[in-house]
Design a protein around this motif. Sequence first.
Motif, PDB file in Angstrom:
ATOM      1  N   ILE A  95       0.817  -1.222   0.000  1.00 48.22           N
ATOM      2  CA  ILE A  95       0.000   0.000   0.000  1.00 48.22           C
ATOM      3  C   ILE A  95       0.847   1.266   0.000  1.00 48.22           C
ATOM      4  N   ARG A  96       2.022   1.222   0.595  1.00 50.73           N
ATOM      5  CA  ARG A  96       2.875   2.416   0.563  1.00 50.73           C
ATOM      6  C   ARG A  96       3.295   2.740  -0.866  1.00 50.73           C
ATOM      7  N   LYS A  97       3.634   1.704  -1.624  1.00 53.53           N
ATOM      8  CA  LYS A  97       4.030   1.911  -3.026  1.00 53.53           C
ATOM      9  C   LYS A  97       2.857   2.478  -3.822  1.00 53.53           C
ATOM     10  N   LYS A  98       1.687   1.862  -3.679  1.00 54.17           N
ATOM     11  CA  LYS A  98       0.509   2.333  -4.415  1.00 54.17           C
ATOM     12  C   LYS A  98       0.116   3.748  -3.989  1.00 54.17           C
ATOM     13  N   ASN A  99       0.172   4.032  -2.686  1.00 55.50           N
ATOM     14  CA  ASN A  99      -0.186   5.364  -2.205  1.00 55.50           C
ATOM     15  C   ASN A  99       0.761   6.424  -2.743  1.00 55.50           C
ATOM     16  N   GLN A 100       2.033   6.098  -2.789  1.00 60.42           N
ATOM     17  CA  GLN A 100       3.006   7.056  -3.312  1.00 60.42           C
ATOM     18  C   GLN A 100       2.706   7.359  -4.782  1.00 60.42           C
ATOM     19  N   GLU A 101       2.370   6.326  -5.549  1.00 59.48           N
ATOM     20  CA  GLU A 101       2.032   6.524  -6.961  1.00 59.48           C
ATOM     21  C   GLU A 101       0.776   7.375  -7.126  1.00 59.48           C
ATOM     22  N   ARG A 102      -0.181   7.240  -6.227  1.00 59.64           N
ATOM     23  CA  ARG A 102      -1.464   7.949  -6.304  1.00 59.64           C
ATOM     24  C   ARG A 102      -1.427   9.322  -5.635  1.00 59.64           C
ATOM     25  N   GLY A 103      -0.380   9.617  -4.885  1.00 59.85           N
ATOM     26  CA  GLY A 103      -0.323  10.878  -4.149  1.00 59.85           C
ATOM     27  C   GLY A 103      -1.185  10.852  -2.899  1.00 59.85           C
ATOM     28  N   VAL A 104      -1.324   9.674  -2.309  1.00 62.99           N
ATOM     29  CA  VAL A 104      -2.135   9.495  -1.098  1.00 62.99           C
ATOM     30  C   VAL A 104      -1.211   9.409   0.110  1.00 62.99           C
ATOM     31  N   THR A 105      -1.573  10.098   1.169  1.00 63.11           N
ATOM     32  CA  THR A 105      -0.838  10.012   2.426  1.00 63.11           C
ATOM     33  C   THR A 105      -1.822   9.665   3.526  1.00 63.11           C
ATOM     34  N   GLY A 106      -1.292   9.331   4.705  1.00 67.06           N
ATOM     35  CA  GLY A 106      -2.196   9.018   5.798  1.00 67.06           C
ATOM     36  C   GLY A 106      -1.550   8.247   6.918  1.00 67.06           C
ATOM     37  N   LEU A 107      -2.419   7.662   7.731  1.00 67.90           N
ATOM     38  CA  LEU A 107      -1.989   6.928   8.914  1.00 67.90           C
ATOM     39  C   LEU A 107      -2.909   5.734   9.099  1.00 67.90           C
ATOM     40  N   LEU A 108      -2.318   4.606   9.461  1.00 68.59           N
ATOM     41  CA  LEU A 108      -3.065   3.377   9.704  1.00 68.59           C
ATOM     42  C   LEU A 108      -2.698   2.867  11.087  1.00 68.59           C
ATOM     43  N   LEU A 109      -3.709   2.664  11.926  1.00 63.47           N
ATOM     44  CA  LEU A 109      -3.507   2.081  13.246  1.00 63.47           C
ATOM     45  C   LEU A 109      -4.161   0.704  13.260  1.00 63.47           C
ATOM     46  N   TYR A 110      -3.541  -0.228  13.973  1.00 71.00           N
ATOM     47  CA  TYR A 110      -4.039  -1.601  14.029  1.00 71.00           C
ATOM     48  C   TYR A 110      -3.980  -2.099  15.463  1.00 71.00           C
ATOM     49  N   LYS A 111      -5.090  -2.687  15.911  1.00 70.63           N
ATOM     50  CA  LYS A 111      -5.154  -3.275  17.248  1.00 70.63           C
ATOM     51  C   LYS A 111      -6.156  -4.411  17.218  1.00 70.63           C
ATOM     52  N   ASP A 112      -5.707  -5.603  17.571  1.00 68.21           N
ATOM     53  CA  ASP A 112      -6.596  -6.757  17.715  1.00 68.21           C
ATOM     54  C   ASP A 112      -7.552  -6.910  16.538  1.00 68.21           C
ATOM     55  N   GLU A 113      -7.020  -6.909  15.349  1.00 63.50           N
ATOM     56  CA  GLU A 113      -7.773  -7.099  14.105  1.00 63.50           C
ATOM     57  C   GLU A 113      -8.648  -5.913  13.716  1.00 63.50           C
ATOM     58  N   ALA A 114      -8.545  -4.806  14.432  1.00 63.89           N
ATOM     59  CA  ALA A 114      -9.293  -3.597  14.078  1.00 63.89           C
ATOM     60  C   ALA A 114      -8.338  -2.584  13.466  1.00 63.89           C
ATOM     61  N   PHE A 115      -8.787  -1.955  12.403  1.00 65.49           N
ATOM     62  CA  PHE A 115      -8.034  -0.898  11.737  1.00 65.49           C
ATOM     63  C   PHE A 115      -8.771   0.420  11.893  1.00 65.49           C
ATOM     64  N   ILE A 116      -8.015   1.477  12.089  1.00 63.78           N
ATOM     65  CA  ILE A 116      -8.520   2.832  11.925  1.00 63.78           C
ATOM     66  C   ILE A 116      -7.531   3.491  10.974  1.00 63.78           C
ATOM     67  N   GLN A 117      -8.061   4.046   9.902  1.00 67.81           N
ATOM     68  CA  GLN A 117      -7.181   4.631   8.900  1.00 67.81           C
ATOM     69  C   GLN A 117      -7.676   5.997   8.487  1.00 67.81           C
TER      70      GLN A 117
END
Length: 141
Positions: A29-51
């Motif tokens: 996803i970092r490679k794809k995001n860089q190509e698309r001009g997308v930035t952000g943050l992804l947090l993960y805990k016990d199978e839950a994502f907040i992005q």
Amino acid sequence: MSDLVHIVYMSFSSKKLSESDLNDFLKLIRKKNQERGVTGLLLYKDEAFIQLIEGNKETIDQLFNIISKDSRHSNILKLLEEPIRKRAFPDWSMGFRTINNDQINQIPGFSDFMQNNHSKIDNNKCAEAVSHLLYSFRKHT
């Protein structure tokens, strides 16, 4: 007017992810995001994502549509979508960190949202809490 937006969403992994799985996923996803001009943050805990994903509105809308159809996610809930003046994570093609209960408890003002099951979630309060978590996480880590 800027056409920058950010979307914050929560989802659950359709299967338990190992550290190796997460690292492989992040490389992709970092490679794809860089190509698309997308930035952000992804947090993960016990199978839950907040992005949080941010970028050009059309690109972010397309990306969220792809994410919404991705079988690796379940129970996807868009918490927030709004225009922004500037990126909060301009240098992060996707900042990532797994978080634990001790780290959550150290973030000032954060509730036990990811620690307790809630029978009903107020989306407006949830969006505020998640935004606070993401920005506090960036500030304090």
